[in-house]
Motif scaffolding. Sequence first.
Motif, mmCIF file in Angstrom:
data_model
loop_
_atom_site.group_PDB
_atom_site.id
_atom_site.type_symbol
_atom_site.label_atom_id
_atom_site.label_comp_id
_atom_site.label_asym_id
_atom_site.label_seq_id
_atom_site.Cartn_x
_atom_site.Cartn_y
_atom_site.Cartn_z
ATOM 1 N N LEU A 16 -35.331 5.135 111.553
ATOM 2 C CA LEU A 16 -34.671 4.274 111.214
ATOM 3 C C LEU A 16 -36.330 2.477 112.144
ATOM 4 O O LEU A 16 -35.725 2.013 111.421
ATOM 5 C CB LEU A 16 -33.296 4.367 112.207
ATOM 6 N N ILE A 17 -36.573 3.395 113.391
ATOM 7 C CA ILE A 17 -37.162 2.362 113.772
ATOM 8 C C ILE A 17 -39.182 2.958 113.830
ATOM 9 O O ILE A 17 -38.939 4.058 113.799
ATOM 10 C CB ILE A 17 -36.434 1.779 115.149
ATOM 11 N N SER A 29 -38.793 -1.845 115.868
ATOM 12 C CA SER A 29 -38.364 -2.938 114.626
ATOM 13 C C SER A 29 -38.203 -1.668 113.823
ATOM 14 O O SER A 29 -38.546 -0.440 114.019
ATOM 15 C CB SER A 29 -40.747 -3.886 114.785
ATOM 16 N N LEU A 30 -37.876 -2.493 112.505
ATOM 17 C CA LEU A 30 -36.881 -1.470 112.214
ATOM 18 C C LEU A 30 -38.174 -0.658 110.574
ATOM 19 O O LEU A 30 -38.751 -1.208 110.753
ATOM 20 C CB LEU A 30 -36.237 -2.304 110.493
ATOM 21 N N GLY A 33 -37.401 -2.204 105.355
ATOM 22 C CA GLY A 33 -36.232 -2.712 105.883
ATOM 23 C C GLY A 33 -34.826 -3.473 105.605
ATOM 24 O O GLY A 33 -34.627 -2.317 106.025
ATOM 25 N N PRO A 34 -33.907 -3.564 106.449
ATOM 26 C CA PRO A 34 -33.057 -3.418 106.925
ATOM 27 C C PRO A 34 -32.156 -3.289 105.859
ATOM 28 O O PRO A 34 -30.951 -2.110 106.633
ATOM 29 C CB PRO A 34 -32.295 -5.005 106.740
ATOM 30 N N GLU A 35 -31.882 -3.371 104.365
ATOM 31 C CA GLU A 35 -31.170 -2.642 103.113
ATOM 32 C C GLU A 35 -31.448 -1.170 103.130
ATOM 33 O O GLU A 35 -30.529 0.069 103.644
ATOM 34 C CB GLU A 35 -30.814 -3.287 101.918
ATOM 35 N N VAL A 37 -32.738 0.529 105.895
ATOM 36 C CA VAL A 37 -32.446 1.272 106.666
ATOM 37 C C VAL A 37 -31.124 2.019 106.741
ATOM 38 O O VAL A 37 -30.867 2.306 107.834
ATOM 39 C CB VAL A 37 -32.980 0.468 108.498
ATOM 40 N N TRP A 38 -30.140 0.670 106.462
ATOM 41 C CA TRP A 38 -28.571 1.140 106.406
ATOM 42 C C TRP A 38 -28.867 2.370 105.901
ATOM 43 O O TRP A 38 -27.845 2.962 106.084
ATOM 44 C CB TRP A 38 -27.847 -0.498 106.395
ATOM 45 N N THR A 123 -18.767 -8.527 117.037
ATOM 46 C CA THR A 123 -19.535 -8.851 115.335
ATOM 47 C C THR A 123 -17.937 -9.229 114.219
ATOM 48 O O THR A 123 -18.968 -9.211 112.792
ATOM 49 C CB THR A 123 -20.249 -7.726 114.695
ATOM 50 N N TRP A 159 -29.749 -9.177 103.494
ATOM 51 C CA TRP A 159 -30.266 -8.359 103.950
ATOM 52 C C TRP A 159 -31.631 -9.457 104.758
ATOM 53 O O TRP A 159 -32.303 -8.843 105.427
ATOM 54 C CB TRP A 159 -31.029 -6.703 103.697
#
Length: 159
Positions: A16-17, A29-30, A33-35, A37-38, A123, A159
């Motif tokens: 994940l990172i 860092s990821l 990309g965020p999506e 990793v999600w 959040t 994202w």
Amino acid sequence: PAGASQAVKELEVTGLIQSTMQGRERVLSLAAGPEVVWNRAQSYLRSPVRQRLRIRFSELPAEASLRAGESALAALTDLAEPAEPSFAIASRQWPRQGAPKSIPTPDTGTCVVELWRYSPEATAYSGCVDPLSLKLSLADTLDERVQLALESIMEKIKW
């Protein structure tokens, strides 16, 4: 520090990172990309909801002001508002003594309180719990309308 180092190692192992050294500093860092990793993280994530309680709406603590569950979903999509509104509060904020009495079945004037593992205010988004936490909290819901509304929310995330 030891706990943070262990968490970083576990996140690296899961892909994940990633971490790199820049001089004497370790930079995280990821891994993608965020999506991406999600989506990779889904099997490691769990619902933020510890417990759901049904109480009289008139006894709802002021701290439980964020809409959650299908109420939040209705506020963020075109899903119809549920008959029984839902609200979120951190479980540590729920009164230990003098808490409202739990009611076993839906009734006129009741609402659902979700006791969260963390503070949903941190959040919050537009008076509701955040979309990612909302997705996790309703992931096991079998109602197709709810699942379609969750997909709609996820499509709106930049994202």
